[in-house]
Scaffold this motif. Structure first.
Motif, PDB file in Angstrom:
ATOM      1  N   THR A 105      -3.514   6.685   6.028  1.00 47.96           N
ATOM      2  CA  THR A 105      -2.480   7.717   6.024  1.00 47.96           C
ATOM      3  C   THR A 105      -1.185   8.477   6.004  1.00 47.96           C
ATOM      4  O   THR A 105      -0.939   7.606   7.213  1.00 47.96           O
ATOM      5  CB  THR A 105      -3.764   8.615   7.049  1.00 47.96           C
ATOM      6  OG1 THR A 105      -3.421   8.333   8.055  1.00 47.96           O
ATOM      7  CG2 THR A 105      -5.299   8.992   7.033  1.00 47.96           C
ATOM      8  N   TYR A 106      -0.869   9.234   5.199  1.00 44.60           N
ATOM      9  CA  TYR A 106       0.912   8.869   4.923  1.00 44.60           C
ATOM     10  C   TYR A 106       1.128  10.271   5.640  1.00 44.60           C
ATOM     11  O   TYR A 106      -0.013  11.510   5.211  1.00 44.60           O
ATOM     12  CB  TYR A 106       1.125   8.462   4.370  1.00 44.60           C
ATOM     13  CG  TYR A 106       1.116   7.367   4.262  1.00 44.60           C
ATOM     14  CD1 TYR A 106       2.014   6.103   4.584  1.00 44.60           C
ATOM     15  CD2 TYR A 106      -0.228   6.918   2.683  1.00 44.60           C
ATOM     16  CE1 TYR A 106       1.166   4.618   4.796  1.00 44.60           C
ATOM     17  CE2 TYR A 106       0.115   5.409   2.527  1.00 44.60           C
ATOM     18  CZ  TYR A 106       0.707   4.500   3.210  1.00 44.60           C
ATOM     19  OH  TYR A 106      -0.026   3.596   3.778  1.00 44.60           O
ATOM     20  N   ILE A 122      -2.012  27.063  -3.880  1.00 45.43           N
ATOM     21  CA  ILE A 122      -1.952  26.355  -2.744  1.00 45.43           C
ATOM     22  C   ILE A 122      -1.080  26.501  -1.990  1.00 45.43           C
ATOM     23  O   ILE A 122       0.636  26.687  -3.048  1.00 45.43           O
ATOM     24  CB  ILE A 122      -2.431  25.019  -2.675  1.00 45.43           C
ATOM     25  CG1 ILE A 122      -1.674  23.936  -1.227  1.00 45.43           C
ATOM     26  CG2 ILE A 122      -1.599  24.068  -3.609  1.00 45.43           C
ATOM     27  CD1 ILE A 122      -2.438  22.725  -1.226  1.00 45.43           C
ATOM     28  N   CYS A 123       0.178  26.275  -1.141  1.00 46.35           N
ATOM     29  CA  CYS A 123       1.174  27.040  -0.464  1.00 46.35           C
ATOM     30  C   CYS A 123       1.759  25.583  -0.252  1.00 46.35           C
ATOM     31  O   CYS A 123       1.731  24.423   0.690  1.00 46.35           O
ATOM     32  CB  CYS A 123       1.084  27.300   0.733  1.00 46.35           C
ATOM     33  SG  CYS A 123       2.641  27.652   1.740  1.00 46.35           S
ATOM     34  N   LEU A 124       3.203  25.533  -1.554  1.00 46.20           N
ATOM     35  CA  LEU A 124       4.128  24.225  -1.132  1.00 46.20           C
ATOM     36  C   LEU A 124       4.217  23.339  -0.197  1.00 46.20           C
ATOM     37  O   LEU A 124       4.082  21.933  -0.093  1.00 46.20           O
ATOM     38  CB  LEU A 124       4.812  23.940  -2.766  1.00 46.20           C
ATOM     39  CG  LEU A 124       4.325  24.251  -3.806  1.00 46.20           C
ATOM     40  CD1 LEU A 124       5.317  24.463  -5.110  1.00 46.20           C
ATOM     41  CD2 LEU A 124       3.265  22.931  -4.429  1.00 46.20           C
ATOM     42  N   PRO A 125       5.028  24.506   0.760  1.00 47.61           N
ATOM     43  CA  PRO A 125       5.489  23.614   1.790  1.00 47.61           C
ATOM     44  C   PRO A 125       4.334  23.055   2.592  1.00 47.61           C
ATOM     45  O   PRO A 125       4.439  22.356   3.562  1.00 47.61           O
ATOM     46  CB  PRO A 125       6.081  24.935   2.440  1.00 47.61           C
ATOM     47  CG  PRO A 125       6.827  25.960   1.648  1.00 47.61           C
ATOM     48  CD  PRO A 125       5.075  25.660   0.735  1.00 47.61           C
ATOM     49  N   GLY A 126       3.378  24.144   3.126  1.00 47.89           N
ATOM     50  CA  GLY A 126       1.594  23.327   3.688  1.00 47.89           C
ATOM     51  C   GLY A 126       1.457  22.252   3.058  1.00 47.89           C
ATOM     52  O   GLY A 126       0.463  21.566   3.808  1.00 47.89           O
ATOM     53  N   ILE A 127       2.160  21.033   1.933  1.00 48.40           N
ATOM     54  CA  ILE A 127       2.018  20.145   1.482  1.00 48.40           C
ATOM     55  C   ILE A 127       2.109  19.112   2.754  1.00 48.40           C
ATOM     56  O   ILE A 127       3.130  18.939   2.561  1.00 48.40           O
ATOM     57  CB  ILE A 127       1.775  19.559   0.491  1.00 48.40           C
ATOM     58  CG1 ILE A 127       1.005  20.648  -0.185  1.00 48.40           C
ATOM     59  CG2 ILE A 127       1.244  18.298   0.102  1.00 48.40           C
ATOM     60  CD1 ILE A 127       1.166  20.476  -1.788  1.00 48.40           C
ATOM     61  N   GLU A 128       1.598  18.698   3.640  1.00 49.16           N
ATOM     62  CA  GLU A 128       1.680  17.339   4.859  1.00 49.16           C
ATOM     63  C   GLU A 128       1.334  16.245   4.815  1.00 49.16           C
ATOM     64  O   GLU A 128       2.389  15.346   5.290  1.00 49.16           O
ATOM     65  CB  GLU A 128       1.875  17.883   6.179  1.00 49.16           C
ATOM     66  CG  GLU A 128       2.277  19.293   6.276  1.00 49.16           C
ATOM     67  CD  GLU A 128       1.921  19.452   7.471  1.00 49.16           C
ATOM     68  OE1 GLU A 128       1.220  19.321   8.252  1.00 49.16           O
ATOM     69  OE2 GLU A 128       3.043  21.145   8.263  1.00 49.16           O
ATOM     70  N   HIS A 129       0.599  15.997   4.421  1.00 50.70           N
ATOM     71  CA  HIS A 129      -0.074  14.200   4.786  1.00 50.70           C
ATOM     72  C   HIS A 129      -0.475  13.945   3.663  1.00 50.70           C
ATOM     73  O   HIS A 129      -1.014  14.867   2.150  1.00 50.70           O
ATOM     74  CB  HIS A 129      -0.550  14.636   5.738  1.00 50.70           C
ATOM     75  CG  HIS A 129      -1.976  15.465   5.735  1.00 50.70           C
ATOM     76  ND1 HIS A 129      -1.911  16.346   5.822  1.00 50.70           N
ATOM     77  CD2 HIS A 129      -3.364  14.656   6.383  1.00 50.70           C
ATOM     78  CE1 HIS A 129      -3.414  17.093   5.612  1.00 50.70           C
ATOM     79  NE2 HIS A 129      -4.216  15.515   6.351  1.00 50.70           N
ATOM     80  N   THR A 189       5.587   8.352   5.109  1.00 51.49           N
ATOM     81  CA  THR A 189       5.812   7.858   6.901  1.00 51.49           C
ATOM     82  C   THR A 189       4.244   7.233   7.296  1.00 51.49           C
ATOM     83  O   THR A 189       3.429   8.430   7.054  1.00 51.49           O
ATOM     84  CB  THR A 189       6.420   8.919   7.763  1.00 51.49           C
ATOM     85  OG1 THR A 189       7.633   8.946   7.342  1.00 51.49           O
ATOM     86  CG2 THR A 189       6.814   8.163   8.984  1.00 51.49           C
ATOM     87  N   PRO A 190       4.072   6.124   7.842  1.00 49.77           N
ATOM     88  CA  PRO A 190       2.587   6.223   8.116  1.00 49.77           C
ATOM     89  C   PRO A 190       2.423   7.560   9.444  1.00 49.77           C
ATOM     90  O   PRO A 190       2.523   7.585  10.054  1.00 49.77           O
ATOM     91  CB  PRO A 190       2.488   4.377   8.758  1.00 49.77           C
ATOM     92  CG  PRO A 190       3.505   3.960   7.564  1.00 49.77           C
ATOM     93  CD  PRO A 190       4.498   4.940   7.999  1.00 49.77           C
ATOM     94  N   MET A 191       0.878   7.622   9.407  1.00 52.15           N
ATOM     95  CA  MET A 191       0.752   8.670  10.071  1.00 52.15           C
ATOM     96  C   MET A 191      -0.429   7.619  10.950  1.00 52.15           C
ATOM     97  O   MET A 191      -1.063   8.238  12.255  1.00 52.15           O
ATOM     98  CB  MET A 191       0.427   9.799   9.586  1.00 52.15           C
ATOM     99  CG  MET A 191      -0.327  10.677  10.731  1.00 52.15           C
ATOM    100  SD  MET A 191      -0.907  12.524   9.659  1.00 52.15           S
ATOM    101  CE  MET A 191      -1.930  12.396   9.018  1.00 52.15           C
ATOM    102  N   GLY A 192      -1.299   6.994  10.604  1.00 52.56           N
ATOM    103  CA  GLY A 192      -2.507   6.642  11.113  1.00 52.56           C
ATOM    104  C   GLY A 192      -3.634   7.856  11.310  1.00 52.56           C
ATOM    105  O   GLY A 192      -3.594   9.219  10.586  1.00 52.56           O
ATOM    106  N   LEU A 214       0.580  -0.551   0.155  1.00 50.83           N
ATOM    107  CA  LEU A 214      -0.202   0.086   0.021  1.00 50.83           C
ATOM    108  C   LEU A 214       1.106   1.274   0.239  1.00 50.83           C
ATOM    109  O   LEU A 214       1.209   2.427  -0.736  1.00 50.83           O
ATOM    110  CB  LEU A 214      -1.301   0.061   1.128  1.00 50.83           C
ATOM    111  CG  LEU A 214      -1.783  -1.001   0.860  1.00 50.83           C
ATOM    112  CD1 LEU A 214      -3.024  -1.120   2.290  1.00 50.83           C
ATOM    113  CD2 LEU A 214      -2.695  -1.221   0.246  1.00 50.83           C
ATOM    114  N   GLN A 215       2.290   1.115   0.841  1.00 49.49           N
ATOM    115  CA  GLN A 215       2.503   2.123   0.929  1.00 49.49           C
ATOM    116  C   GLN A 215       3.180   2.917  -0.663  1.00 49.49           C
ATOM    117  O   GLN A 215       3.685   3.875  -0.975  1.00 49.49           O
ATOM    118  CB  GLN A 215       3.718   2.510   1.697  1.00 49.49           C
ATOM    119  CG  GLN A 215       5.058   3.784   2.108  1.00 49.49           C
ATOM    120  CD  GLN A 215       5.424   3.247   3.568  1.00 49.49           C
ATOM    121  OE1 GLN A 215       4.787   2.676   4.157  1.00 49.49           O
ATOM    122  NE2 GLN A 215       5.907   3.793   4.306  1.00 49.49           N
ATOM    123  N   SER A 216       3.711   1.775  -1.060  1.00 48.26           N
ATOM    124  CA  SER A 216       4.739   1.925  -2.263  1.00 48.26           C
ATOM    125  C   SER A 216       4.460   2.310  -3.515  1.00 48.26           C
ATOM    126  O   SER A 216       3.786   3.278  -4.208  1.00 48.26           O
ATOM    127  CB  SER A 216       5.394   0.565  -2.538  1.00 48.26           C
ATOM    128  OG  SER A 216       4.138  -0.338  -3.246  1.00 48.26           O
TER     129      SER A 216
END
Lengths: 318, 324
Positions: free
Chosen positions: B215-216, B178-185, B233-236, A53-55
Motif C-alpha cells: 500500500t502506498y 469521485i473527488c479528485l483531491p480525495g484520492i490518497e492511497h 510513498t510506502p504506507m503499510g 514493486l514500487q516502480s
C-alpha cells in the motif's frame, strides 16, 4: 541560442506522465483499478524487490490517474468531481436485484386507461381564510365540516340529525375503504397463499403431522375405540354441530328466505358472482351501467341507433 | 433460519429498508473474525487490513471455532458465517486462523444473498505493519486506487478469483463520481515472476507464484500538463502471501450474482449496453442516424423515353413483322 536544454527538460517532464509498456495497461476507471498484463521482469524482481514493486505500481497508477484526470469534471466545495464511467469489470453482487413491486389495482387500471399520475399538494388553498391549509392532518381541510361552528342542515332532516357526526362518519368510512383496498393490494401482491400458516414451513409440517396422526387413530376396525390410550392423549374432537336458535326475529328469517330465493331464481345473479372475464382491469358491467345511466346495455344500443336514424330521416326530408 | 422481523417502529423500519436489495449496491461490509488461534502476525494483519477497510468493517473480538473449508462439520463451517452475515448485514468475511499445518492463514469469504459464494485462503509469509512505516497515512473511508500486476490476473483462474475478491473487498462499490483531491492511497497487488512450469491445470500451491500486497500513499507533482506526475510513498501494511485452499463459486449462484439491472432508456441513448450501429447523439443532444441504401440497379433506371431507344422485345408487333 541553445534550447536543447529546455527541450530535454520538457521532454523528461512530459515522459514522466506517460507510461510506455509492451502491452498497454488495462484501466477500469469505473472501479479505479488498473491491471498490468505484462509478465513480471525476473531480474529487477530479484535484485531489489521493494523498488521493483514500487516502480511497477507507480507506472500503473500513473496511467490510471492520466485517464482519471482527463475525465469530465464537476466542481464542488471539496474540489473537482470526476464523472466516472460505469465499470468494465464485473463483480458479483452482494444481494439479488430488487424485485419490481407488483402494481396495485388502481395502477393497473390507470395504465390500461393511460391515466398519468398527478401528485397532489399537501396544502390546499382556503378561499375564506385566504391562506394555505393542510389537506389532511392537523386543521385539515377534510375536517372542515366537522369543525366549523355552524353548519347547514338539510330541510328534510331528522330531529336528531347531527351534521358533524355525519361528516365525521363519512370521513372515517373513506379512510376505512382506503385501508381495505390497501390490504387487498398487499394480499394480491403476496399471491394466492398468503396466510402465515400456509407459508411457514414449520406450521405446514405441524398441520400435516396432526392430520396424519388423527387419521391413523381412527384407522382400526373399531375406529380407535379399543386402542390403548397414551398418557395425556386427548380425545379427537370433530366439528361441533351448530343449530340456529329456535326463536329468531322475523327480520332474520325474512332475510334468509329472500337470500335463498334470489339465489335460486335468477341466472343473472349467478353470472355476476362469477369472476369477470378478460383482463379484469375494467369492470365492464359497471361501465355499461354508468354509460346507460342504469338502463342497461340494450337500452344504450337502442338509443344510439335510434338517434342516428332520426337524424338521417331529417336529412332526407330536407 | 433467522426470524423475519416485522418492524415495530419507524426507526427499525428504516433500518430494515436500508438492508433491502438495491439496484446500485452500497459498499460491502466486512466482518473480521478470529479463529481458534491467531498469532501475533495475523492479529497485526487483520488490524491493518481493517484500518484500510474502515468504516465498512466489523471486528469480532472473541475467538470463534470456525473452519469455513471444513465442510464435514457444518456447525462450525459456513452456517455461522451465514448467520453473522444476516445479523450484521455484511457480505464479506476475513477469517484469521493459524495452526501447525497452515500457519498464518487468512480466509476471504464472499457472500451472495446471505449464502457463501466463494472462498479463498492465503498464507501470510511476510508482514510489515502500518505502524512500522513512519510515513503519512491515508484518511479512513477514502476509496483506494487498485493496481494488479501480472498476466496471471487475466489468465489463471486462481488469480482471477483473487483479483475479483480483493476488488470486492476494497473497491467493490460503484460510484458515478469521485473527488479528485480525495484520492490518497493505492493498494497494489503484484505477483512473483511466473514459473515456466505453471499452467492452469497444475493447481499445487507450491508452484503458484507469491503474491505481494503493498500500500502506498500518492503524492501528485505538477508536470506542466493537466495530468499530474505521481510519486508513491510506502504506507503499510505490506504483505507477502501464498495461495492455499480455495472454493470457486457455484456456477448457478455466480450467474445470479452477476446479473445487471436493466439499462435505463437514457443510458442506452448514451451508448451503453448493446452496440448500436449508425446512431449517435450530437452536441445538441439529438439522436442522429445514418441510413445505408444498398447498391442501386442502374439497368432499371428510368431515363427519358424515346422511341428509338426502345428494345425490340418490348414491341412485339414490330418483331412479328420482321420475322415474317
Amino acid at each position: 541560442m541553445d534550447v536543447s536544454n529546455i527541450l530535454a527538460s520538457h521532454a523528461a517532464k512530459y515522459q514522466s506522465v506517460t507510461v510506455e509498456k509492451e502491452t498497454s495497461l488495462d484501466v477500469d476507471v469505473g472501479y479505479l483499478t488498473v491491471v498490468d498484463p505484462n509478465p513480471i521482469d525476473e531480474d529487477s524482481y530479484k535484485s531489489n524487490l521493494e523498488e521493483h514493486l514500487q516502480s511497477l505500481a507507480r507506472d500503473g497508477i500513473q496511467s490510471l490517474l492520466s485517464s482519471l484526470f482527463t475525465l469530465p469534471t464537476k466542481s464542488s466545495d471539496d474540489g473537482p468531481l470526476a464523472q466516472l464511467p460505469p465499470p468494465k469489470i464485473q463483480l458479483p453482487r452482494a444481494k439479488p436485484l430488487p424485485k419490481p413491486k407488483p402494481p396495485t389495482k388502481w395502477e393497473q387500471f390507470a395504465a390500461a386507461k393511460g391515466i398519468q399520475k398527478k401528485r397532489k399538494d399537501r396544502k390546499e388553498w382556503d378561499e375564506e381564510r385566504q391562506e394555505w391549509v393542510n389537506r389532511w392532518g392537523k386543521d385539515g381541510k377534510n375536517k372542515q365540516t366537522e369543525e366549523q361552528w355552524i353548519t347547514e342542515v338539510p330541510l328534510n332532516a331528522d330531529v336528531d340529525y347531527d351534521p358533524r357526526k355525519v361528516a365525521r362518519e363519512e370521513r372515517k368510512a373513506r379512510v376505512a375503504k382506503n385501508e381495505k383496498q390497501r390490504q387487498g393490494n398487499l394480499a394480491r401482491a403476496q399471491g394466492p397463499s398468503s396466510s402465515v400458516a400456509d407459508t411457514n414451513p414449520r406450521e405446514q409440517r405441524k398441520k400435516e403431522i396432526t392430520k396424519s396422526l388423527s387419521s391413523a387413530r381412527i384407522s382400526t376396525a373399531s375406529m380407535g375405540r379399543f386402542d390403548k390410550k397414551l398418557e395425556g392423549e386427548k380425545k379427537i374432537r370433530g366439528v361441533k354441530r351448530k343449530f340456529d336458535a329456535n326463536e329468531q326475529p322475523v327480520e332474520h328469517e325474512k332475510n334468509a328466505s329472500l337470500a335463498l330465493l334470489s339465489k335460486m331464481e335468477s341466472d343473472a345473479k349467478k353470472t355476476r358472482a362469477a369472476p369477470p372475464s378478460g383482463d379484469g382491469v375494467v369492470n365492464v358491467r359497471k361501465a355499461v351501467r354508468f354509460a346507460s345511466k342504469g338502463q342497461g346495455g340494450i337500452a344504450l344500443g337502442r338509443e344510439s341507433s335510434g338517434g342516428s336514424t332520426k337524424r338521417k330521416q331529417g336529412a332526407k326530408r330536407r | 433460519m433467522l426470524r423475519t422481523v416485522k418492524p415495530k417502529n419507524a426507526r427499525s423500519k428504516r433500518v430494515l429498508d436500508a438492508r433491502m436489495p438495491k439496484e446500485v449496491e452500497d459498499v460491502r461490509t466486512a466482518i473480521f473474525v478470529k479463529g481458534t488461534h491467531t498469532g501475533e502476525v495475523l492479529n497485526g494483519v487483520m488490524k491493518d487490513l481493517m484500518a484500510l477497510k474502515r468504516p465498512a468493517a466489523v471486528s469480532f473480538s472473541k475467538k470463534n471455532d470456525i473452519h469455513p473449508f471444513d465442510s464435514a462439520s457444518s456447525s462450525t463451517s459456513t452456517s455461522s458465517l451465514e448467520f453473522w452475515a444476516n445479523k450484521n448485514d455484511a457480505s464479506l468475511f476475513l477469517v484469521g486462523q493459524s495452526n501447525k499445518k497452515r500457519p498464518n492463514g487468512l480466509i476471504f469469504v464472499r457472500m451472495y444473498d446471505g449464502r457463501v459464494l466463494d472462498m479463498l485462503e492465503v498464507g501470510v509469509e511476510e508482514f510489515t505493519g502500518m505502524a512500522d512505516f513512519k510515513t503519512p497515512k491515508s484518511t479512513p473511508g477514502h476509496k483506494p486506487l487498485m493496481h494488479f500486476a501480472s498476466e496471471l490476473f487475466d489468465t489463471h483462474p486462481r488469480f482471477m478469483q483473487l483479483k475479483s475478491m480483493l476488488m470486492s473487498f476494497f473497491n467493490g462499490e460503484e460510484v458515478d463520481e469521485i473527488c479528485l483531491p480525495g484520492i490518497e492511497h493505492v493498494i497494489s497487488i503484484s505477483l512473483a515472476p511466473t514459473p515456466p512450469s505453471l499452467n492452469t491445470t497444475s493447481d499445487t500451491p507450491t508452484s503458484l507464484p507469491k503474491v505481494h500486497l503493498r500500500t502506498y500513499t500518492i503524492r501528485l507533482l505538477s508536470s506542466g500538463t493537466r495530468i499530474p506526475r505521481v510519486e508513491l510513498t510506502p504506507m503499510g501494511p505490506s504483505l507477502d502471501m501464498v495461495l492455499r485452499r480455495h472454493e470457486a463459486a457455484d456456477a448457478e449462484m455466480l450467474k445470479q450474482a452477476l446479473r445487471r439491472p436493466k439499462l435505463k432508456k437514457k443510458e442506452v441513448e448514451q451508448g451503453l449496453g448493446k452496440k448500436r450501429k449508425n446512431m449517435e447523439v450530437d452536441e445538441m443532444g439529438d439522436l442522429r442516424g445514418r441510413v445505408h441504401v444498398g447498391t442501386q440497379d442502374l439497368s432499371k433506371l428510368q431515363t427519358r423515353k424515346m422511341k428509338g431507344l426502345k428494345d425490340d422485345e418490348e414491341r412485339p408487333g414490330k418483331r412479328s413483322k420482321t420475322s415474317s
